[in-house]
Design a protein around this motif. Structure first.
Motif, mmCIF file in Angstrom:
data_model
loop_
_atom_site.group_PDB
_atom_site.id
_atom_site.type_symbol
_atom_site.label_atom_id
_atom_site.label_comp_id
_atom_site.label_asym_id
_atom_site.label_seq_id
_atom_site.Cartn_x
_atom_site.Cartn_y
_atom_site.Cartn_z
ATOM 1 N N ALA A 271 2.582 -13.973 2.023
ATOM 2 C CA ALA A 271 2.144 -13.726 3.404
ATOM 3 C C ALA A 271 3.275 -13.192 4.266
ATOM 4 C CB ALA A 271 1.582 -15.015 4.013
ATOM 5 N N PHE A 272 4.531 -13.313 3.795
ATOM 6 C CA PHE A 272 5.667 -12.742 4.508
ATOM 7 C C PHE A 272 5.805 -11.238 4.259
ATOM 8 C CE2 PHE A 272 8.259 -16.921 4.624
ATOM 9 C CZ PHE A 272 7.475 -17.363 5.677
ATOM 10 N N THR A 273 4.934 -10.675 3.455
ATOM 11 C CA THR A 273 5.058 -9.277 3.044
ATOM 12 C C THR A 273 4.947 -8.337 4.243
ATOM 13 O OG1 THR A 273 4.171 -9.734 0.855
ATOM 14 C CG2 THR A 273 4.053 -7.464 1.619
ATOM 15 N N THR A 274 5.833 -7.326 4.224
ATOM 16 C CA THR A 274 5.798 -6.278 5.245
ATOM 17 C C THR A 274 5.432 -4.959 4.575
ATOM 18 O OG1 THR A 274 8.129 -5.757 4.947
ATOM 19 C CG2 THR A 274 7.586 -7.463 6.572
ATOM 20 N N VAL A 275 5.410 -3.899 5.361
ATOM 21 C CA VAL A 275 5.069 -2.583 4.822
ATOM 22 C C VAL A 275 6.070 -2.165 3.749
ATOM 23 C CG1 VAL A 275 4.864 -0.139 5.396
ATOM 24 C CG2 VAL A 275 3.877 -1.865 6.910
ATOM 25 N N LEU A 276 7.370 -2.398 3.988
ATOM 26 C CA LEU A 276 8.378 -2.032 2.993
ATOM 27 C C LEU A 276 8.164 -2.775 1.693
ATOM 28 C CD1 LEU A 276 11.805 -1.684 4.855
ATOM 29 C CD2 LEU A 276 10.487 0.086 3.725
ATOM 30 N N ASN A 277 7.874 -4.094 1.789
ATOM 31 C CA ASN A 277 7.645 -4.873 0.580
ATOM 32 C C ASN A 277 6.472 -4.312 -0.225
ATOM 33 O OD1 ASN A 277 8.156 -7.713 2.716
ATOM 34 N ND2 ASN A 277 9.705 -6.660 1.513
ATOM 35 N N ALA A 278 5.400 -3.980 0.463
ATOM 36 C CA ALA A 278 4.208 -3.475 -0.232
ATOM 37 C C ALA A 278 4.468 -2.119 -0.873
ATOM 38 C CB ALA A 278 3.041 -3.388 0.750
ATOM 39 N N LEU A 279 5.178 -1.226 -0.162
ATOM 40 C CA LEU A 279 5.472 0.078 -0.749
ATOM 41 C C LEU A 279 6.379 -0.059 -1.977
ATOM 42 C CD1 LEU A 279 6.083 2.204 2.473
ATOM 43 C CD2 LEU A 279 4.096 2.281 0.954
ATOM 44 N N TYR A 280 7.318 -0.979 -1.915
ATOM 45 C CA TYR A 280 8.185 -1.222 -3.069
ATOM 46 C C TYR A 280 7.374 -1.723 -4.259
ATOM 47 C CZ TYR A 280 11.810 -3.429 -5.910
ATOM 48 O OH TYR A 280 12.622 -3.815 -6.951
ATOM 49 N N LYS A 281 6.418 -2.630 -3.988
ATOM 50 C CA LYS A 281 5.589 -3.166 -5.060
ATOM 51 C C LYS A 281 4.738 -2.073 -5.690
ATOM 52 C CE LYS A 281 4.837 -7.067 -7.178
ATOM 53 N NZ LYS A 281 5.964 -7.842 -7.766
ATOM 54 N N ALA A 282 4.350 -1.071 -4.903
ATOM 55 C CA ALA A 282 3.519 0.026 -5.404
ATOM 56 C C ALA A 282 4.348 1.133 -6.038
ATOM 57 C CB ALA A 282 2.676 0.592 -4.275
ATOM 58 N N GLY A 283 5.632 0.882 -6.299
ATOM 59 C CA GLY A 283 6.462 1.859 -7.010
ATOM 60 C C GLY A 283 7.090 2.916 -6.143
ATOM 61 N N GLY A 284 6.975 2.790 -4.829
ATOM 62 C CA GLY A 284 7.565 3.779 -3.950
ATOM 63 C C GLY A 284 6.625 4.942 -3.672
ATOM 64 N N ILE A 285 7.111 5.822 -2.805
ATOM 65 C CA ILE A 285 6.305 6.966 -2.370
ATOM 66 C C ILE A 285 6.493 8.124 -3.330
ATOM 67 C CG2 ILE A 285 5.983 8.599 -0.463
ATOM 68 C CD1 ILE A 285 6.922 6.390 1.421
ATOM 69 N N THR A 286 5.441 8.894 -3.570
ATOM 70 C CA THR A 286 5.511 10.029 -4.491
ATOM 71 C C THR A 286 6.261 11.187 -3.850
ATOM 72 O OG1 THR A 286 3.455 11.029 -3.728
ATOM 73 C CG2 THR A 286 3.286 9.350 -5.449
ATOM 74 N N ALA A 287 6.383 12.270 -4.623
ATOM 75 C CA ALA A 287 7.143 13.433 -4.162
ATOM 76 C C ALA A 287 6.517 14.100 -2.949
ATOM 77 C CB ALA A 287 7.276 14.444 -5.297
ATOM 78 N N VAL A 288 5.228 13.975 -2.801
ATOM 79 C CA VAL A 288 4.564 14.630 -1.670
ATOM 80 C C VAL A 288 4.160 13.636 -0.593
ATOM 81 C CG1 VAL A 288 3.743 16.531 -3.086
ATOM 82 C CG2 VAL A 288 2.310 14.498 -2.833
ATOM 83 N N GLY A 289 4.530 12.371 -0.742
ATOM 84 C CA GLY A 289 4.157 11.372 0.238
ATOM 85 C C GLY A 289 5.017 11.445 1.483
ATOM 86 N N SER A 290 4.470 10.954 2.587
ATOM 87 C CA SER A 290 5.167 10.995 3.865
ATOM 88 C C SER A 290 5.998 9.736 4.058
ATOM 89 C CB SER A 290 4.156 11.116 5.013
ATOM 90 O OG SER A 290 4.809 11.022 6.262
ATOM 91 N N MET A 291 7.228 9.932 4.552
ATOM 92 C CA MET A 291 8.086 8.820 4.938
ATOM 93 C C MET A 291 7.958 8.544 6.441
ATOM 94 S SD MET A 291 10.111 7.944 2.231
ATOM 95 C CE MET A 291 11.631 7.338 2.928
ATOM 96 N N ARG A 292 7.300 9.427 7.161
ATOM 97 C CA ARG A 292 7.314 9.384 8.625
ATOM 98 C C ARG A 292 6.011 8.881 9.240
ATOM 99 N NH1 ARG A 292 11.179 12.639 10.718
ATOM 100 N NH2 ARG A 292 10.974 11.115 12.416
#
Length: 831
Positions: A271-292
């Motif tokens: 329940a302490f999970t934040t957006v960064l934690n969830a994105l890390y769990k999903a393997g990070g953003i792809t080459a065409v994904g937005s960081m912004r």
């Protein structure tokens, strides 16, 4: 009926085994599935979803997808070291050409104009890569953006939620949380309370309290109010008991991560999970994904848009939104991608929002470097089918917008043009660059600030290398000694002047001495005046054993700068004798000159001991030193006490080491034979002699006739072997039964061959040979035999047998010849 039941059972078994088969997919099978999916045009998100549905674990998929993107796996799922570099895009090529045209027009040397340099996977470990970003591609062809890799496992950063941190007061409670309520003071109690699915906690003797949806602070107030009804110490403004409510166990929440992430799906996280934690769990953003523009959806509405650059650049680290049950994180495609290169601290690709400008891009790149031309920035933009260049001045950087696919370049001041610098080189105490002006305006002042001239400075002449207005160079001679003494006029300096003061040894070179021969450390030694032969020998460590003290030669170069013709004399030779380190024969005042070569000769009587080995059946076997160069075989056997009673002098042999002369002869013969490629050439293997070879002896004759030709002269390294008497003869080779039999004096070779069963069908009888114990060889069936000899019957090479067709051809030819002869005979008879 029975067959139908079997078919039904087989179908059930198939459905039961299929998930297990998926769950046990090997690395190679997963990599092959990824490759096939990419070839079919699927995105990584689609491939990841399909593999998860087939039972592949999240950890295995993350690992293989990471290795595949980095090009470190092949179709067998094996990690490799190959990179995945491709050629630069046309955008990068146009950027390079435009930047090169600007560089050529301004005559400046600039850095290579690749549109960006991206960090490697080790960037966030404090390292830096220099691979051009335009040449790095994911399998789907997308460029890597700044920060693209920091959320995957390769970045060596962990974004797991910290469950040991203090619970924030705004934490919202929900089913599954475990609360710890403690009361102390006048009253004492402790309760561990689990929030039920209905959102309530149950306290014994107090009842149920609804806490779901409340923050820790609000839940604490509500629980305290209920407990104060039963604990009087908690009431009033001056309580005698106190209560604390803390979170002892954190519940898990279910969230979904969708869009351009490497492993989209639904995850159950803390329940302490934040957006960064969830994105890390999903393997990070792809080459065409937005960081912004990472969106957080809750109840069908967008509740937050997270700009990860705010976290990376520290402008707003609090944008990391905490998540709740059922939240959806959606990562869209990047908004706009631009590159920056040249005079910036972090050249690479960056994702930019539509309203951002060149100034923002420069800020993301870390700002200008110290050698950057910050007065303007070059922007290269594609407009339709063509590209267009813009030069944006410094005062317009904050207002000039950046668009998708823009390439920017910051010029670098590559030339070093000083306004007030002069330099002094050579024979001064502190050579280097100094400021022109003030106390340094002339040659004398410059040398004085450099500490003055060194004692070995060439005072007659120095040079000023001066830059003319057109940047060509001219040379100005300076009488440096007279200038420093004040007897010549001082010379004013100009910007970029270089004063070069030579060393006297450079003008008049002093060559080194050389010493060779029987000294401890032969070699070259630095020239020093008044050095004698004795001094140089001492510098070389003194004489070694075997050095001659009566012949030390010195060879001297002939140096006559005024000569007009060649001379037959190549060098001057001086010979000296020394004793106890002093010269006793020659000019005692003789001094060495540059480039002299001293040679210490070997004494003619100095010879290292030459050792001979005597082994076998002699009275005193061992090693013996030769007494003279004329010592013979019989002399050494006599010194060894002669042969024992069992010694066989007829079978004695000599082992000898090959000499350098013999080795050279062998090499020459081998080279000559290799040049002859004819059929009658000798096989080089037959003339190859090993480092140790046997010499045939007749020791009995040598002992009976000392000094005769049988009594050979010995040399260093010889080994004499006197065997014990052997009363047998050995027969081997092409005999029916190779054997060893008793020696009987006077018996011929045929007798011993019969003892071995006789010749075989392949025996070459006439070439039978006898190897005697002393190393000599006799050929033929009539060879004389001694005890211990060895009879060898060689093999007769097989000839190719004629085929049936060849025999028929011979028969036909013979019949034809016979017919011709008969015809001729009949013709003669008729005549």
């Amino acid at each position: 009926m029975r067959k139908s039941f079997i078919r039904f059972f087989a179908v059930l078994l198939l459905f039961a085994v299929a998930p297990l088969a998926y769950a046990q997919m090997s690395d190679s099978a997963i990599v092959k599935y990824i490759m096939e999916g990419v070839a079919a045009g699927k995105t990584e998100s689609q491939i990841g979803t399909e593999l998860l549905s087939k039972g592949v674990s999240t950890q295995q998929l993350q690992r293989l997808m990471k290795n595949y993107r980095e090009g470190r796996v092949n179709a067998m799922g094996i990690t490799t070291s190959s990179n995945r570099l491709e050629t630069a895009s046309s955008s990068s090529t146009a950027t390079n050409r435009a930047a090169q045209r600007r560089s050529a027009s301004s005559r400046k040397e600039v850095l290579p104009t690749a549109p960006g340099v991206v960090p490697s996977l080790e960037t966030f470990e404090g390292k830096r890569d220099t691979i051009p970003a335009s040449k790095i591609r994911y399998p789907n062809g997308s460029k890597i953006i700044y920060g693209q890799n920091f959320l995957n496992s390769a970045s060596q950063l962990s974004f797991e939620p910290n469950e040991n941190a203090a619970t924030p007061e705004d934490y919202i409670l929900g089913p599954g949380d475990v609360l710890l309520v403690e009361i102390w003071g006048e009253s004492e109690a402790s309760y561990s309370l689990t929030v039920t699915a209905e959102g309530k906690v149950s306290i014994p003797q107090v009842g149920s309290i609804s806490v779901s949806g409340l923050s820790i602070k609000d839940a604490s107030t509500k629980v305290r109010a209920q407990l104060s009804k039963y604990f009087a110490g908690l009431r009033g403004s001056r309580p005698s008991a106190w209560m604390s409510l803390t979170l002892s166990e954190v519940r898990t929440i279910q969230i979904s991560v969708l869009g351009e992430v490497n492993i989209p799906g639904t995850y159950r996280l803390s329940a302490f999970t934040t957006v960064l934690n969830a994105l890390y769990k999903a393997g990070g953003i792809t080459a065409v994904g937005s960081m912004r523009d990472v969106k957080v959806m809750r109840g069908g509405n967008e509740v937050a848009s997270v700009d990860l650059y705010s976290i990376l650049f520290g402008t707003n680290p609090n944008v990391n939104v905490p998540l709740r049950e059922g939240d959806i994180i959606l990562v869209p495609a990047y908004l706009g991608l631009a590159s920056i290169d040249g005079g910036v601290k972090r050249p690479m690709f960056y994702e930019l929002k539509p309203e951002e400008t060149v100034a923002d891009l420069v800020r993301y790149a870390g700002g200008f470097t110290g050698d950057a031309h910050s007065g303007s920035v070059n922007v290269f933009r594609r407009e339709g089918s063509r590209r267009k260049a813009y030069t944006v001045p410094a005062d317009k950087l904050a207002s000039f917008p950046i668009m998708d696919s823009d390439s920017t370049y910051v010029d670098v001041n590559a030339t070093e043009l000083f306004e007030n610098m002069v330099e002094v080189q050579g024979s001064v105490y502190r050579p280097g660059r100094l400021e022109l002006g003030g106390d340094i305006a002339t040659v004398r002042q410059l040398v004085a600030h450099a500490g003055g001239l060194l004692p070995d400075a060439f005072r007659n002449r120095a040079q000023i290398i001066r830059e003319k207005p057109d940047r060509s160079l001219e040379l100005i001679a300076v009488p440096i000694g007279a200038v420093m003494d004040g007897t010549a006029q001082d010379i004013a300096l100009r910007r970029n002047d270089v004063l070069v003061i030579s060393n006297v040894n450079e003008v008049y070179p002093k060559g080194d001495f050389s010493i060779t021969g029987y000294v401890l450390n032969p070699g070259k030694y630095q020239y020093a005046e008044h050095t004698t032969v004795e001094d140089l020998i001492l510098l070389a460590g003194g004489l070694t054993e075997g050095a001659s003290s009566v012949k030390v030669d010195v060879s001297r170069r002939i140096q006559n700068a005024s000569s007009k013709e060649a001379s037959d004399t190549l060098a001057l030779i001086f010979t000296f004798a020394i004793e106890d380190g002093l010269m006793i024969d020659g000019d005692p005042k003789f001094e060495l000159e540059p480039f002299d070569v001293v040679a210490v000769r070997k004494s003619p009587t100095f010879v290292e001991q030459k050792i001979i080995t005597v082994s076998g059946a002699v009275n005193f076997p061992g090693q013996y030193a030769l007494e003279s160069t004329e010592e013979r075989l019989s002399d050494l056997i006599r010194r060894a006490g002669g042969p024992t009673n069992m010694g066989d002098v007829h079978g004695a042999m000599l082992k000898r080491k090959i000499s350098q002369y013999e080795r050279n002869v062998r090499m020459t013969m081998s080279r000559i034979i290799n040049q002859n490629t004819g059929r009658d050439s000798i096989n080089t293997k037959k003339i190859m002699v090993s480092e140790l070879y046997s010499v045939g002896l007749e020791l009995d004759k040598a002992l009976a006739n000392p000094g005769s030709e049988y009594d050979m002269i010995l040399r260093d390294g010889d080994e004499i072997i006197v065997p014990e008497y052997t009363s047998t003869v050995r027969i081997q080779g092409e005999v029916l039964y190779p054997n060893t039999v008793q020696y009987i004096k006077g018996k011929p070779v045929r007798y011993y061959v019969k003892q071995a069963g006789g010749f075989s069908t392949h025996a070459k009888r006439l070439k039978t040979y006898v190897v005697h114990m002393n190393g000599t060889v006799s050929v033929g069936l009539g060879a004389k035999l001694d005890a211990g000899a060895e009879i060898v019957v060689p093999n007769r090479p097989e000839h190719n047998k004629l085929t049936t067709g060849e025999w028929l051809g011979i028969g036909t030819a013979a019949a034809s010849i016979s017919t011709m002869i008969a015809t001729v005979v009949n013709l003669f008879k008729k005549n």
